[in-house]
Design a protein around this motif. Sequence first.
Motif, PDB file in Angstrom:
ATOM      1  N   LYS A  87     -13.094   2.455 151.588  1.00  0.00           N
ATOM      2  CA  LYS A  87     -12.478   2.694 150.284  1.00  0.00           C
ATOM      3  C   LYS A  87     -13.555   2.797 149.200  1.00  0.00           C
ATOM      4  N   ARG A  88     -14.621   2.033 149.327  1.00  0.00           N
ATOM      5  CA  ARG A  88     -15.728   2.121 148.372  1.00  0.00           C
ATOM      6  C   ARG A  88     -16.360   3.515 148.403  1.00  0.00           C
ATOM      7  N   VAL A  89     -16.578   4.048 149.604  1.00  0.00           N
ATOM      8  CA  VAL A  89     -17.134   5.399 149.736  1.00  0.00           C
ATOM      9  C   VAL A  89     -16.186   6.409 149.099  1.00  0.00           C
ATOM     10  N   PHE A  90     -14.887   6.256 149.357  1.00  0.00           N
ATOM     11  CA  PHE A  90     -13.887   7.149 148.782  1.00  0.00           C
ATOM     12  C   PHE A  90     -13.924   7.118 147.256  1.00  0.00           C
ATOM     13  N   ILE A  91     -13.940   5.918 146.667  1.00  0.00           N
ATOM     14  CA  ILE A  91     -13.948   5.797 145.204  1.00  0.00           C
ATOM     15  C   ILE A  91     -15.239   6.373 144.629  1.00  0.00           C
ATOM     16  N   LEU A  92     -16.368   6.101 145.263  1.00  0.00           N
ATOM     17  CA  LEU A  92     -17.636   6.658 144.801  1.00  0.00           C
ATOM     18  C   LEU A  92     -17.591   8.182 144.824  1.00  0.00           C
ATOM     19  N   ASN A  93     -17.101   8.765 145.909  1.00  0.00           N
ATOM     20  CA  ASN A  93     -17.015  10.221 145.998  1.00  0.00           C
ATOM     21  C   ASN A  93     -16.071  10.795 144.948  1.00  0.00           C
ATOM     22  N   GLN A  94     -14.979  10.095 144.661  1.00  0.00           N
ATOM     23  CA  GLN A  94     -14.079  10.533 143.600  1.00  0.00           C
ATOM     24  C   GLN A  94     -14.770  10.448 142.233  1.00  0.00           C
ATOM     25  N   GLY A  95     -15.607   9.431 142.042  1.00  0.00           N
ATOM     26  CA  GLY A  95     -16.381   9.328 140.802  1.00  0.00           C
ATOM     27  C   GLY A  95     -17.329  10.508 140.632  1.00  0.00           C
ATOM     28  N   ILE A  96     -17.924  10.953 141.727  1.00  0.00           N
ATOM     29  CA  ILE A  96     -18.825  12.103 141.685  1.00  0.00           C
ATOM     30  C   ILE A  96     -18.042  13.365 141.324  1.00  0.00           C
ATOM     31  N   ILE A  97     -16.868  13.548 141.935  1.00  0.00           N
ATOM     32  CA  ILE A  97     -16.017  14.697 141.598  1.00  0.00           C
ATOM     33  C   ILE A  97     -15.606  14.634 140.135  1.00  0.00           C
ATOM     34  N   PHE A  98     -15.279  13.427 139.663  1.00  0.00           N
ATOM     35  CA  PHE A  98     -14.899  13.238 138.259  1.00  0.00           C
ATOM     36  C   PHE A  98     -16.036  13.656 137.323  1.00  0.00           C
ATOM     37  N   LEU A  99     -17.260  13.245 137.613  1.00  0.00           N
ATOM     38  CA  LEU A  99     -18.402  13.633 136.780  1.00  0.00           C
ATOM     39  C   LEU A  99     -18.586  15.149 136.769  1.00  0.00           C
ATOM     40  N   GLU A 100     -18.388  15.789 137.915  1.00  0.00           N
ATOM     41  CA  GLU A 100     -18.476  17.257 137.972  1.00  0.00           C
ATOM     42  C   GLU A 100     -17.430  17.897 137.073  1.00  0.00           C
ATOM     43  N   LYS A 101     -16.219  17.350 137.062  1.00  0.00           N
ATOM     44  CA  LYS A 101     -15.149  17.879 136.205  1.00  0.00           C
ATOM     45  C   LYS A 101     -15.485  17.704 134.724  1.00  0.00           C
ATOM     46  N   ILE A 102     -16.046  16.559 134.372  1.00  0.00           N
ATOM     47  CA  ILE A 102     -16.421  16.327 132.978  1.00  0.00           C
ATOM     48  C   ILE A 102     -17.445  17.362 132.542  1.00  0.00           C
ATOM     49  N   LYS A 103     -18.375  17.675 133.421  1.00  0.00           N
ATOM     50  CA  LYS A 103     -19.390  18.679 133.116  1.00  0.00           C
ATOM     51  C   LYS A 103     -18.740  20.039 132.870  1.00  0.00           C
ATOM     52  N   VAL A 104     -17.717  20.378 133.653  1.00  0.00           N
ATOM     53  CA  VAL A 104     -17.013  21.649 133.477  1.00  0.00           C
ATOM     54  C   VAL A 104     -16.214  21.639 132.170  1.00  0.00           C
ATOM     55  N   ILE A 105     -15.527  20.542 131.894  1.00  0.00           N
ATOM     56  CA  ILE A 105     -14.661  20.458 130.719  1.00  0.00           C
ATOM     57  C   ILE A 105     -15.470  20.422 129.423  1.00  0.00           C
ATOM     58  N   LEU A 106     -16.503  19.585 129.364  1.00  0.00           N
ATOM     59  CA  LEU A 106     -17.205  19.324 128.106  1.00  0.00           C
ATOM     60  C   LEU A 106     -18.654  19.791 128.087  1.00  0.00           C
ATOM     61  N   GLY A 107     -19.162  20.269 129.204  1.00  0.00           N
ATOM     62  CA  GLY A 107     -20.544  20.726 129.248  1.00  0.00           C
ATOM     63  C   GLY A 107     -21.536  19.574 129.229  1.00  0.00           C
ATOM     64  N   CYS A 108     -22.781  19.923 129.026  1.00  0.00           N
ATOM     65  CA  CYS A 108     -23.859  18.926 129.065  1.00  0.00           C
ATOM     66  C   CYS A 108     -23.734  17.899 127.944  1.00  0.00           C
ATOM     67  N   ASP A 109     -23.241  18.303 126.771  1.00  0.00           N
ATOM     68  CA  ASP A 109     -23.092  17.352 125.669  1.00  0.00           C
ATOM     69  C   ASP A 109     -22.115  16.239 126.032  1.00  0.00           C
ATOM     70  N   GLY A 110     -20.982  16.605 126.615  1.00  0.00           N
ATOM     71  CA  GLY A 110     -20.011  15.599 127.047  1.00  0.00           C
ATOM     72  C   GLY A 110     -20.537  14.761 128.190  1.00  0.00           C
ATOM     73  N   LEU A 111     -21.251  15.412 129.092  1.00  0.00           N
ATOM     74  CA  LEU A 111     -21.812  14.700 130.242  1.00  0.00           C
ATOM     75  C   LEU A 111     -22.811  13.641 129.798  1.00  0.00           C
ATOM     76  N   SER A 112     -23.516  13.903 128.713  1.00  0.00           N
ATOM     77  CA  SER A 112     -24.510  12.944 128.233  1.00  0.00           C
ATOM     78  C   SER A 112     -23.871  11.641 127.751  1.00  0.00           C
ATOM     79  N   LYS A 113     -22.556  11.650 127.580  1.00  0.00           N
ATOM     80  CA  LYS A 113     -21.865  10.434 127.139  1.00  0.00           C
ATOM     81  C   LYS A 113     -21.292   9.645 128.312  1.00  0.00           C
ATOM     82  N   THR A 114     -21.599  10.065 129.542  1.00  0.00           N
ATOM     83  CA  THR A 114     -21.052   9.398 130.731  1.00  0.00           C
ATOM     84  C   THR A 114     -22.054   8.463 131.402  1.00  0.00           C
TER      85      THR A 114
END
Length: 189
Positions: A87-114
């Motif tokens: 479950k830890r691996v699953f949550i970590l991988n979901q966190g990585i997918i989430f960060l990728e989505k933030i980059k798509v939604i808000l670009g590098c400026d938004g990503l810098s706040k993560t």
Amino acid sequence: MIGIEKEKLLDLFLGYQIPWHTSSVVWKKSFFNRIGGFDEGLLRFQDVEIHIRALAEKDSTIFIDDHSLPTSFYRKSAFHTKIDLDKRVFILNQGIIFLEKIKVILGCDGLSKTYSLFLYLMFRFEEVIDRRQLKLIKGIYFSDCKNLQLPFSVSLMIFLHEKVLKRPRRSRKLLAFGIYKFHLAINKQ
């Protein structure tokens, strides 16, 4: 009701300092539909992601009920806090997918706040982070975002995992937690 600064709330969600949970929000159906509803591809972090998309909308307005009493309680039992390695691996991988989505939604400026979320993932799931996952996380921040200025805490966390303690161990977990808490202390929202 009191008006609240949307940018501040967005920064809180991006920093994984979640000011409210999913059932605390009332949305007009038309707004919910316009932003695309929940991302059914995300199996974790979907509540945080939808709030980020909602707060990123230019023409949305946020109001917070000014109550001094709690409006909800969060159950924290051994059942809810015990997580096996899979479950830890699953949550970590979901966190990585989430960060990728933030980059798509808000670009590098938004990503810098993560960065707080990045550090949280690095210490919370330290025992399951492998080289591949670290490479993926670094790729999110470095591939298209050449001008990102990493805070000292993020650079230190990467150095810890790549150069000092390359394999999971108790000392790395403690150091990673210390770096995370240090980052939160010097970046109080």
